[in-house]
Design a protein around this motif. Structure first.
Motif, short mmCIF file in Angstrom:
data_model
loop_
_atom_site.label_atom_id
_atom_site.label_comp_id
_atom_site.label_asym_id
_atom_site.label_seq_id
_atom_site.Cartn_x
_atom_site.Cartn_y
_atom_site.Cartn_z
N GLN A 110 0.83 -1.20 0.00
CA GLN A 110 0.00 0.00 0.00
C GLN A 110 0.87 1.26 0.00
O GLN A 110 0.56 2.23 -0.69
N ALA A 111 1.94 1.24 0.78
CA ALA A 111 2.85 2.39 0.81
C ALA A 111 3.51 2.57 -0.55
O ALA A 111 3.69 3.69 -1.02
N ARG A 112 3.86 1.47 -1.19
CA ARG A 112 4.47 1.52 -2.52
C ARG A 112 3.50 2.14 -3.53
O ARG A 112 3.87 3.00 -4.32
N LEU A 113 2.25 1.68 -3.51
CA LEU A 113 1.24 2.24 -4.42
C LEU A 113 1.02 3.72 -4.16
O LEU A 113 0.86 4.51 -5.10
N ALA A 114 1.00 4.11 -2.89
CA ALA A 114 0.82 5.53 -2.54
C ALA A 114 1.99 6.36 -3.05
O ALA A 114 1.79 7.48 -3.56
N LEU A 115 3.20 5.84 -2.94
CA LEU A 115 4.38 6.55 -3.46
C LEU A 115 4.27 6.73 -4.96
O LEU A 115 4.47 7.84 -5.49
N VAL A 116 3.97 5.67 -5.68
CA VAL A 116 3.86 5.74 -7.14
C VAL A 116 2.76 6.73 -7.54
O VAL A 116 2.95 7.56 -8.44
N ALA A 117 1.63 6.67 -6.86
CA ALA A 117 0.53 7.60 -7.16
C ALA A 117 0.96 9.04 -6.92
O ALA A 117 0.65 9.93 -7.73
N GLY A 118 1.67 9.28 -5.83
CA GLY A 118 2.14 10.63 -5.53
C GLY A 118 3.14 11.14 -6.56
O GLY A 118 3.08 12.30 -6.98
N LEU A 119 4.06 10.28 -6.99
CA LEU A 119 5.03 10.67 -8.02
C LEU A 119 4.34 10.99 -9.34
O LEU A 119 4.67 11.98 -10.00
N ARG A 120 3.38 10.16 -9.70
CA ARG A 120 2.63 10.40 -10.94
C ARG A 120 1.83 11.71 -10.84
O ARG A 120 1.78 12.49 -11.80
N ALA A 121 1.21 11.95 -9.70
CA ALA A 121 0.43 13.17 -9.52
C ALA A 121 1.32 14.40 -9.60
O ALA A 121 0.96 15.42 -10.22
N LEU A 122 2.50 14.33 -9.00
CA LEU A 122 3.44 15.45 -9.08
C LEU A 122 3.87 15.68 -10.52
O LEU A 122 3.89 16.82 -11.00
N ALA A 123 4.22 14.61 -11.24
CA ALA A 123 4.63 14.74 -12.64
C ALA A 123 3.51 15.36 -13.47
O ALA A 123 3.75 16.25 -14.29
N GLN A 124 2.27 14.91 -13.24
CA GLN A 124 1.13 15.46 -14.00
C GLN A 124 0.91 16.93 -13.66
O GLN A 124 0.64 17.74 -14.55
N LEU A 125 1.03 17.29 -12.39
CA LEU A 125 0.87 18.68 -11.97
C LEU A 125 1.90 19.57 -12.65
O LEU A 125 1.57 20.63 -13.21
N ILE A 126 3.15 19.14 -12.62
CA ILE A 126 4.22 19.94 -13.26
C ILE A 126 4.00 20.02 -14.77
O ILE A 126 4.20 21.07 -15.38
N HIS A 127 3.52 18.93 -15.36
CA HIS A 127 3.24 18.91 -16.80
C HIS A 127 2.10 19.86 -17.16
O HIS A 127 2.18 20.63 -18.12
N ASP A 128 1.02 19.79 -16.37
CA ASP A 128 -0.19 20.55 -16.67
C ASP A 128 -0.10 22.02 -16.32
O ASP A 128 -0.84 22.83 -16.88
N ARG A 129 0.77 22.38 -15.37
CA ARG A 129 0.84 23.75 -14.89
C ARG A 129 2.23 24.32 -15.08
O ARG A 129 3.02 24.40 -14.14
N PRO A 130 2.58 24.75 -16.30
CA PRO A 130 3.92 25.28 -16.56
C PRO A 130 4.22 26.56 -15.78
O PRO A 130 5.38 26.96 -15.68
N ASP A 131 3.19 27.17 -15.17
CA ASP A 131 3.41 28.36 -14.36
C ASP A 131 3.95 28.03 -12.97
O ASP A 131 4.45 28.91 -12.27
N ILE A 132 3.87 26.77 -12.58
CA ILE A 132 4.42 26.34 -11.29
C ILE A 132 5.90 26.03 -11.48
O ILE A 132 6.25 25.21 -12.33
N PRO A 133 6.78 26.67 -10.72
CA PRO A 133 8.21 26.38 -10.87
C PRO A 133 8.51 24.91 -10.58
O PRO A 133 7.95 24.32 -9.66
#
Length: 115
Positions: free
Chosen positions: A5-28
């Motif tokens: 479960q911790a592994r899945l949560a880590l992967v989900a968090g990394l993917r969410a961060l990558a998507q956020l950075i991808h979708d919001r180029p205004d965020i440094p």
């Protein structure tokens, strides 16, 4: 064995961060990201074996420096590093911390809050 479960949560968090950075180029975004895995404390041989196993999975080599035994892989701007902190390094750290506490405790004249 790692918690699935911790592994899945880590992967989900990394993917969410990558998507956020991808979708919001205004965020440094940082220039790079470092991810660390620390071996479970055990004998030096057992910890080295854990890091050797990770290196085999990654197809990387290992190195020992200043009491740390590690392997790493770079994936673009992301680095994954697995490290074992060996007994002599832990002992040096504990001795330094003890020496610091001795000096700090002997020079601490602040009586603290008064009632």
């Amino acid at each position: 064995m790692p918690d699935p479960q911790a592994r899945l949560a880590l992967v989900a968090g990394l993917r969410a961060l990558a998507q956020l950075i991808h979708d919001r180029p205004d965020i440094p975004a940082p220039h790079r990201v470092d991810v660390y895995h620390l071996a479970q404390r055990a004998s030096d041989d057992e910890m080295r074996a854990e890091i050797d196993g990770i290196a085999a999975l990654l197809g990387t080599t290992t190195e020992e420096h200043n009491g740390h035994y590690s392997t790493f892989i770079r994936l673009g701007a992301v680095e994954y590093q697995a490290t074992a902190i060996l007994a002599d390094s832990r002992a040096r750290h504990a001795a330094a911390e003890a020496a610091y506490r001795t000096v700090y405790d002997s020079t601490d004249t602040d009586p603290g809050p008064t009632a």
